[in-house]
Design an enzyme around this catalytic site. Structure first.
Site, PDB file in Angstrom:
ATOM      1  N   PRO A 120       0.791  -1.235   0.000  1.00  0.00           N
ATOM      2  CA  PRO A 120       0.000   0.000   0.000  1.00  0.00           C
ATOM      3  C   PRO A 120       0.824   1.287   0.000  1.00  0.00           C
ATOM      4  CG  PRO A 120       0.159  -0.842   2.204  1.00  0.00           C
ATOM      5  CD  PRO A 120       0.989  -1.752   1.329  1.00  0.00           C
TER       6      PRO A 120
ATOM      7  N   ASP B 238       9.356  -6.495  -3.190  1.00  0.00           N
ATOM      8  CA  ASP B 238       8.691  -7.006  -1.989  1.00  0.00           C
ATOM      9  C   ASP B 238       7.673  -8.018  -2.495  1.00  0.00           C
ATOM     10  OD1 ASP B 238       7.584  -7.450   0.415  1.00  0.00           O
ATOM     11  OD2 ASP B 238       6.564  -5.544   0.577  1.00  0.00           O
TER      12      ASP B 238
ATOM     13  N   CYS C  15       7.492 -11.305   3.413  1.00  0.00           N
ATOM     14  CA  CYS C  15       7.046 -11.410   4.798  1.00  0.00           C
ATOM     15  C   CYS C  15       6.743 -12.868   5.113  1.00  0.00           C
ATOM     16  CB  CYS C  15       5.854 -10.522   5.057  1.00  0.00           C
ATOM     17  SG  CYS C  15       4.479 -10.863   3.994  1.00  0.00           S
TER      18      CYS C  15
ATOM     19  N   ASP D 202       1.968  -6.112 -14.847  1.00  0.00           N
ATOM     20  CA  ASP D 202       2.398  -7.337 -14.205  1.00  0.00           C
ATOM     21  C   ASP D 202       3.912  -7.237 -13.997  1.00  0.00           C
ATOM     22  OD1 ASP D 202       3.070  -9.851 -13.436  1.00  0.00           O
ATOM     23  OD2 ASP D 202       1.729 -10.860 -14.836  1.00  0.00           O
TER      24      ASP D 202
END
Lengths: 180, 545
Positions: B266, B331, B388, B314
């Protein structure tokens, strides 16, 4: 993405002039590189040439935003400023209104500024003049239109509206999906 | 009046459309239950997999209502199965009578048992009960952990491979509590001291985050919603986990660079990059989802970032869209096993295939990330890869793959805490330089589980030999030596190869070694062990031809 046409430029500049007057000049001629306005999907973006170069290599339908969004053209070809332009309006604003800490929250929820919440106002603000609204700690909160001139403000009762709300930073939370 | 709405007609109707749709619930549920939790499922499934008869389905439904007498019936019903299968059911029956956990298990008891078993396992030779194997202890422990922390058996197995036992319990425990709320000062608009003062005046209790961050603040408690203060709306700070500051610090963007943030939503890391660059240069913030980009647009404008271009390509198309960046932050989308405290659904809804699917996407993304960097850049040429997730498949394995495929090397991330990445994991051996990657865990660093690797690209050329290398490895692993052969022979060989691999799969207990992505890995020693008989068989066949 394309440069603005003559009418579009005029509409944009007329609107901007309501808030920052002749300081528009400073937006266009900047010492740190050349900046320009571009139209993409009815939104007007203010970008430096360098960023523009990168943006041109991205297919139009994949491009979402670039630089700073100033506002959008409505279907009737009127220009509407978005709160995202506040970063450029605030430093150059000619007429300012400060709201008291108690009225801050009310303004951030999209309400007009009432006389009771009015902290300070620039001298000789005319009626219907575009103003930038600040908190007492000098944090820009949004912008609007003066409902009363400075002189009239002194006389009106506490519940009268002194600034019509146009945009406020609360929209980042309330209308996140419509910003672009 | 419609048939259903008519109150006077009391005729009995069958199950409605909704009920019919939900018929599969028990079947679905069984996937998430640990093996020992409701044994009736296992019996039925064991029987079910062998027969595929319609009878096998009906007892499942009756069993789920908890009438345990049925188990025996079921077992006898399938006792006519072959000898081996019969033994399987017997084994389950045995464990069924030993512990009948039809009622919800006593959690205190389970917790106590976990503690004791961990203790025993740490000093196994002395403390164990005579005649019990370590495997028994481990199986019981896993079962208990699955019940107590409600994890899927698969994920727990993975985690047990990853951590030593006491650490594992700590990890699971820390996944139950939320991480502290942290925020990052937007130095484009304010200073940390001013922001802290302003927030304290609003009744927020906060502290600097740590020595390693000059902009982070940690919030202990607050009398106002921290995501809606006027300071937040004015863009003076961003709510951001401590762990997501790290990849940007590792990236260390310089002023006037061209930077690509491949999966930006975000927008927390993107705005931190802009902040470190002081709004100079260009950031291309990309995300594959236009939906998620909305929040990025809002956040970047709120924080006063003016040097960003947002696109929703993409990520895998990247060097084609635009290349020649000085630095790239990837990320990557991942299974999220590091952020279980944020999203507890991960505990149950991930399986082997999800992880491998993520890993595959990550490999594609990391290659395109590397390709879009310009190695000749004066200041940069760096790629930061982070996830993550704490799974080795999504982290070390992906980086190791990139090291083999492209001209990159690992460099230290520049973060002085965090644990070293694995250079060896089970039967996998990674490049020794993977030591310089870093892992962060909730129980040791009190931030989300995270993995960070910093790569330096030293040449723009793409190594050529990969094609034939891959093919040789592939043929080696599939246990056949394809010499020049005639067409029909080849076909037969293929068939045989299929048979052989299927046989192998049955022998290997965790069938995870299959999977198309892993094919170009070195064959595991275990696999080597099973191969000789297969090869022999093959040779015999060929001779017969």
């Amino acid at each position: 993405m394309r440069p603005l046409t003559e009418e579009e430029t005029r509409a944009l500049f007329e609107k901007l002039a309501k808030y920052i007057g002749e300081n528009i000049q400073l937006l266009v001629d900047r010492p740190d590189g050349s900046y320009c306005f571009r139209l993409h999907k009815d939104r007007v973006y203010y970008v430096s040439e360098r960023i523009l170069k990168v943006a041109t290599s991205i297919p139009g339908d994949k491009l979402v935003a670039l630089g700073t969004c100033f506002g959008k053209f409505t279907k009737t070809q009127k220009f509407r400023l978005h709160v995202t332009a506040l970063d450029y309006l605030a430093p150059y604003a000619k007429y300012k209104v400060w709201v008291k800490p108690g009225a801050e929250q009310s303004f951030l929820y999209g309400n007009h500024v009432l006389k009771s919440g009015l902290g300070r106002i620039t001298e000789n603000t005319a009626q219907y003049q575009g103003v930038v609204v600040y908190s007492m700690a000098d944090v820009p909160l949004g912008f609007g239109v003066a409902a009363k001139s400075t002189q009239d403000c002194r006389k009106v009762d506490p519940m009268a509206i002194v600034v019509f709300h146009q945009a406020d930073v609360g929209e980042y939370v309330r209308h996140e999906e419509t910003l672009t | 009046m419609g048939r259903k709405l008519d109150v006077l007609r009391k005729e009995k109707r069958g199950p409605g459309r909704k009920a019919r749709k939900q018929k599969g619930a028990e079947v679905e549920l069984a996937k998430f239950l640990p093996p020992g939790k409701c044994l009736c499922f296992r019996i039925i499934f064991c029987a079910h997999t062998h027969t595929h008869s319609p009878h096998a389905v009906t007892p499942v439904r009756s069993c789920s209502r908890g009438t345990c007498a049925l188990h025996v019936m079921v077992c006898t019903q399938y006792s006519h199965l072959s000898n081996a299968q019969g033994r399987v059911t017997l084994l389950f029956l045995d464990s069924l009578t030993a512990s009948l956990p039809a009622e919800p298990p006593d959690l205190h008891l389970v917790h106590q048992r976990i503690k004791e078993n961990v203790e025993v396992l740490q000093d196994f030779r002395v403390k164990r009960e005579a005649g019990r194997a370590r495997q028994e202890y481990l199986a019981l422990l896993r079962q208990d952990l699955a019940v107590y922390y409600s994890y899927s058996d698969f994920l727990l197995k993975k985690l047990m491979e990853l951590f030593p036992l006491p650490e594992l319990v700590n990890f699971l425990e820390s996944n139950e509590v939320p991480r502290p709320m942290t925020l990052r000062t937007n130095t484009l608009k304010t200073r940390r001291r001013d922001l802290a003062q302003a927030l304290i005046n609003r009744g927020v209790n906060l502290d600097p985050l740590g020595k390693w961050s000059k902009t982070g603040l940690v919030v202990y408690d607050s009398s106002v919603p921290i995501g809606a203060t006027p300071e937040y709306l004015a863009g003076h700070y961003m709510l951001q986990g401590a762990s997501s500051l790290l990849p940007v610090m590792a990236l260390a963007p310089q002023e006037n660079e061209r930077i690509l943030d491949m999966c930006c939503a975000p927008g927390g890391k993107t705005s931190y990059i802009a902040q470190l660059m002081k709004n100079t240069g260009v950031i291309l913030a990309n995300d594959s989802s236009a939906e998620r980009l909305r929040s990025v647009v809002g956040n970047l404008h709120r924080l006063g970032v003016t040097n960003a271009v947002l696109s929703h390509c993409d990520g895998r198309q990247f060097p084609k869209v635009l290349g020649g960046f000085d630095r790239v932050l990837l990320d990557a989308p991942c299974s999220g096993t590091g952020v279980i405290s944020k999203d507890p659904a991960v505990k149950t809804n991930k399986d082997e295939r999800d992880i491998l699917r993520c890993a595959h996407l990550q490999k594609e993304l990391i290659l395109s990330a590397i390709d879009s960097v310009n190695a000749a850049s004066e200041t940069g040429g760096y790629i930061v890869y982070c996830t993550c997730s704490i799974m080795v498949e999504e982290n070390e394995w992906v980086v190791d793959y990139a090291l083999k495929k492209r001209n990159v090397r690992l460099v230290p991330t520049g973060l002085d805490f965090g644990k070293e990445g694995f250079t060896r994991f089970k039967d996998r051996r990674f490049h020794p330089s993977l030591k310089s990657t870093q892992r962060f865990y909730p129980h040791t660093h009190n931030m989300d589980g995270f993995f960070i690797a910093k790569l330096k690209k030293f040449s723009n050329a793409i190594p050529k030999m990969q094609k034939d290398e891959e093919s040789t490895v592939e043929t080696a692993s599939s246990a056949s030596a394809p010499e020049v052969a005639a067409e029909p022979q080849l076909k037969r060989k293929k068939l045989e190869r299929l048979k052989v691999t299927m046989g192998q799969k049955k022998q290997q207990q965790p069938p995870s070694k299959g999977g198309s992505v892993q094919r170009h890995k070195r064959p595991s020693p275990r696999r080597l062990g099973t191969r000789p008989p297969a090869r022999k068989q093959h040779r015999v066949h060929r001779n017969r031809q």
